[in-house]
Design an enzyme around this catalytic site. Structure first.
Site, PDB file in Angstrom:
ATOM      1  N   ASP A   1       0.823  -1.223   0.000  1.00 20.43           N
ATOM      2  CA  ASP A   1       0.000   0.000   0.000  1.00 20.43           C
ATOM      3  C   ASP A   1       0.849   1.261   0.000  1.00 20.43           C
ATOM      4  OD1 ASP A   1      -2.636  -0.810  -0.085  1.00 20.43           O
ATOM      5  OD2 ASP A   1      -2.898  -0.826   2.097  1.00 20.43           O
TER       6      ASP A   1
ATOM      7  N   GLU B   1     -13.708  -2.964  -1.702  1.00 21.08           N
ATOM      8  CA  GLU B   1     -13.922  -3.181  -0.263  1.00 21.08           C
ATOM      9  C   GLU B   1     -15.326  -2.745   0.148  1.00 21.08           C
ATOM     10  OE1 GLU B   1     -10.832  -1.635   2.272  1.00 21.08           O
ATOM     11  OE2 GLU B   1     -11.949  -2.101   4.097  1.00 21.08           O
TER      12      GLU B   1
HETATM   13  O1  KIV Z   1      -4.695  -2.178   4.233  1.00 16.52           O
HETATM   14  C1  KIV Z   1      -5.293  -3.229   3.969  1.00 16.52           C
HETATM   15  O2  KIV Z   1      -5.164  -4.254   4.645  1.00 16.52           O
HETATM   16  C2  KIV Z   1      -6.199  -3.225   2.833  1.00 16.52           C
HETATM   17  C3  KIV Z   1      -7.190  -4.347   2.726  1.00 16.52           C
HETATM   18  C4  KIV Z   1      -8.272  -4.140   3.709  1.00 16.52           C
HETATM   19  C5  KIV Z   1      -7.703  -4.512   1.344  1.00 16.52           C
HETATM   20  O3  KIV Z   1      -6.169  -2.332   2.037  1.00 16.52           O
END
Ligand code: KIV
Length: 271
Positions: free
Chosen positions: A93, A189
């Site tokens: 991310d 989500e």
């Molecule tokens: O940060 C995370 O774990 C996510 C998932 C909920 C898809 O983005």
């Protein structure tokens, strides 16, 4: 054999492998991972993807939201996960405020790839200009639509998105735009199962659901939720896979099998 011994003989999955899985109708499995030990275990079970999610801000760091997570935190955890990975595809991310412009996004994504070992970066929302710029620089991107936890202070609570027809139409349009901009995957989500089914059918890229019903091309869960070790209440769309498992490895295996065989999520986990 030592788990790490044959690292050189096992090839990590690629985005093309994931696309091929969608084409042949094989469900894609994904779990979040934040450290080397869980990474090794998830990989050993054969889970297809690991997401180093900024959810680590809540489940590892103990914050109420994902907002305090920094790019340095993400690089650190991505490295820990990548060090122990052999086969699983690794997505990392981009945290809050790390993709405010295309150039800022590219610099931060480069750190996640060069220092963290990410094969793809994920960012929240229909940030079409950013996605297009990253893809032009050779950075694979996963989109994320529906509930966007980085917008919690605008949303007010973590609630289902896309229930109203106008919201559903916007999410569908955003999904198409992300694909057109070059995104290689999409996470959906907390959206109604029917909306997720429509989007998964319409897009050629794999759509990975969390709280988005059974008909996505794959599923992701937060590891600590499905192992029932999170400090917060487990969301309704998740499931305690430790309930009938003797070990953590058994629980991860049960999740992997349940997704592959379309036994998870059940209707009780959807909206
Ligand atoms: O940060 C995370 O774990 C996510 C998932 C909920 C898809 O983005």
């Amino acid at each position: 054999m030592n788990h790490y011994a044959d690292k050189s003989t096992v090839k990590p999955l690629t985005v093309n492998d994931l696309a091929a899985m969608k084409l042949r109708g094989e469900k894609i499995t994904c779990l979040t991972a934040y450290d080397a030990s869980f990474s090794a275990l998830i990989d050993k079970v054969g889970v297809d993807m690991m997401l180093v999610g900024d959810s680590l801000g809540m489940v590892v760091q103990g914050h109420d939201t994902t907002l305090p997570v920094t790019i340095n935190d993400m690089v650190y955890h991505a490295r820990c996960v990548s060090n122990a990975r052999r086969r699983a595809f690794v997505i990392v991310d981009l945290p809050f405020m790390s993709y405010t412009t295309p150039v800022v996004a590219a610099k931060n994504a480069a750190r996640l790839m060069q220092s963290g070992g990410a094969q793809m970066v994920k960012l929240e929302g229909a940030r079409i200009e950013v996605v297009s710029f990253l893809v032009d620089q050779g950075i694979p991107v996963c989109g994320h639509l529906g509930l966007l936890p980085q917008l919690i202070n605008q949303l007010g609570s973590y609630k289902v998105q896309g229930k109203e027809p106008a919201d559903a139409a916007r999410i569908i349009a955003d999904a198409h735009q992300l694909q057109q901009a070059g995104a290689g995957l999409l996470v959906l989500e907390c959206v109604p199962a029917e909306l997720a089914r429509l989007i998964s059918d319409q897009l050629s890229i794999p759509v990975i659901g969390i709280g988005a019903g059974l008909d996505c091309d794959g599923q992701v869960l937060v590891l600590y939720d499905m192992l029932n070790i999170g400090i917060a209440k487990r969301p309704r769309f998740s499931k305690n896979f430790m309930q009938d498992a003797a070990t953590v490895e058994d629980a991860i295996h049960a999740y992997h099998q349940a997704v592959k065989q379309s036994h998870f999520p059940g209707t009780e986990h959807g909206f």
